[in-house]
Design a protein around this motif. Structure first.
Motif, mmCIF file in Angstrom:
data_model
loop_
_atom_site.group_PDB
_atom_site.id
_atom_site.type_symbol
_atom_site.label_atom_id
_atom_site.label_comp_id
_atom_site.label_asym_id
_atom_site.label_seq_id
_atom_site.Cartn_x
_atom_site.Cartn_y
_atom_site.Cartn_z
ATOM 1 N N CYS A 44 44.981 66.050 11.439
ATOM 2 C CA CYS A 44 44.283 64.767 11.439
ATOM 3 C C CYS A 44 43.617 64.485 10.093
ATOM 4 O O CYS A 44 42.984 65.366 9.495
ATOM 5 N N GLN A 47 39.112 65.211 10.000
ATOM 6 C CA GLN A 47 38.563 66.522 9.650
ATOM 7 C C GLN A 47 39.518 67.652 9.992
ATOM 8 O O GLN A 47 39.096 68.774 10.240
ATOM 9 N N GLY A 48 40.806 67.329 10.058
ATOM 10 C CA GLY A 48 41.809 68.378 10.215
ATOM 11 C C GLY A 48 42.091 68.800 11.639
ATOM 12 O O GLY A 48 42.629 69.900 11.863
ATOM 13 N N GLY A 49 41.785 67.979 12.588
ATOM 14 C CA GLY A 49 42.070 68.328 13.983
ATOM 15 C C GLY A 49 43.565 68.465 14.243
ATOM 16 O O GLY A 49 44.395 67.859 13.567
ATOM 17 N N TRP A 65 39.721 66.100 18.606
ATOM 18 C CA TRP A 65 38.401 66.464 18.101
ATOM 19 C C TRP A 65 37.397 65.309 18.165
ATOM 20 O O TRP A 65 36.316 65.468 18.699
ATOM 21 N N HIS A 66 37.736 64.156 17.599
ATOM 22 C CA HIS A 66 36.766 63.050 17.590
ATOM 23 C C HIS A 66 37.390 61.719 17.974
ATOM 24 O O HIS A 66 36.770 60.673 17.804
ATOM 25 N N GLY A 67 38.614 61.751 18.449
ATOM 26 C CA GLY A 67 39.183 60.556 19.044
ATOM 27 C C GLY A 67 39.867 59.557 18.129
ATOM 28 O O GLY A 67 40.188 58.450 18.574
ATOM 29 N N TRP A 68 40.091 59.911 16.868
ATOM 30 C CA TRP A 68 40.864 58.973 16.050
ATOM 31 C C TRP A 68 42.233 58.801 16.688
ATOM 32 O O TRP A 68 42.817 59.772 17.204
HETATM 33 S S1 FES Z 1 39.492 65.587 13.253
HETATM 34 FE FE1 FES Z 1 40.699 64.096 14.234
HETATM 35 S S2 FES Z 1 39.275 62.590 14.837
HETATM 36 FE FE2 FES Z 1 38.092 64.060 13.762
#
Ligand code: FES
Length: 104
Positions: A44, A47-49, A65-68
């Motif tokens: 991602c 932040q690399g999810g 991780w944070h929904g992007w």
């Molecule tokens: S790492 Fe993918 S939305 Fe934050």
């Protein structure tokens, strides 16, 4: 044209699912949307999810991780015109899924 790399069998990635694969030195996510395969950079941009661990709904993949959210057909992040995951060419051949490793 780059080299085609076999990453999985079609049974590994049924419709509505996605899997992680290594292509060259890159981690990619391969998504199956109603029998059509798409492949994006699997890390991602936020932040690399691990996108392959996210949820696929239609053509939208949500980072765990944070929904992007990304459109797997294009790699475009849904809320920002300027954020786009690298998209790879992908094909089915002889019961396998293959991703094109771009030429350097
Ligand atoms: S790492 Fe993918 S939305 Fe934050």
């Amino acid at each position: 044209m780059g080299e085609w790399v076999e990453v999985a069998t079609v049974a590994d990635c049924p419709p509505g699912s996605c899997i992680e694969a290594v292509v060259g030195e890159s981690i990619v996510v391969v998504a199956n949307v109603d029998g059509d395969y798409y492949a994006l950079d699997g890390i991602c941009a936020h932040q690399g999810g691990p996108l392959a661990a996210g949820e696929l709904s239609g053509c939208v993949l949500t980072c765990p991780w944070h929904g992007w959210q990304y459109d797997v057909r294009t790699g475009k992040q849904l809320l920002s015109e300027s954020i786009r995951q690298t998209a790879y060419r992908v094909r089915e051949s002889g019961g396998t899924i293959q991703v094109e490793l771009p030429k350097p």
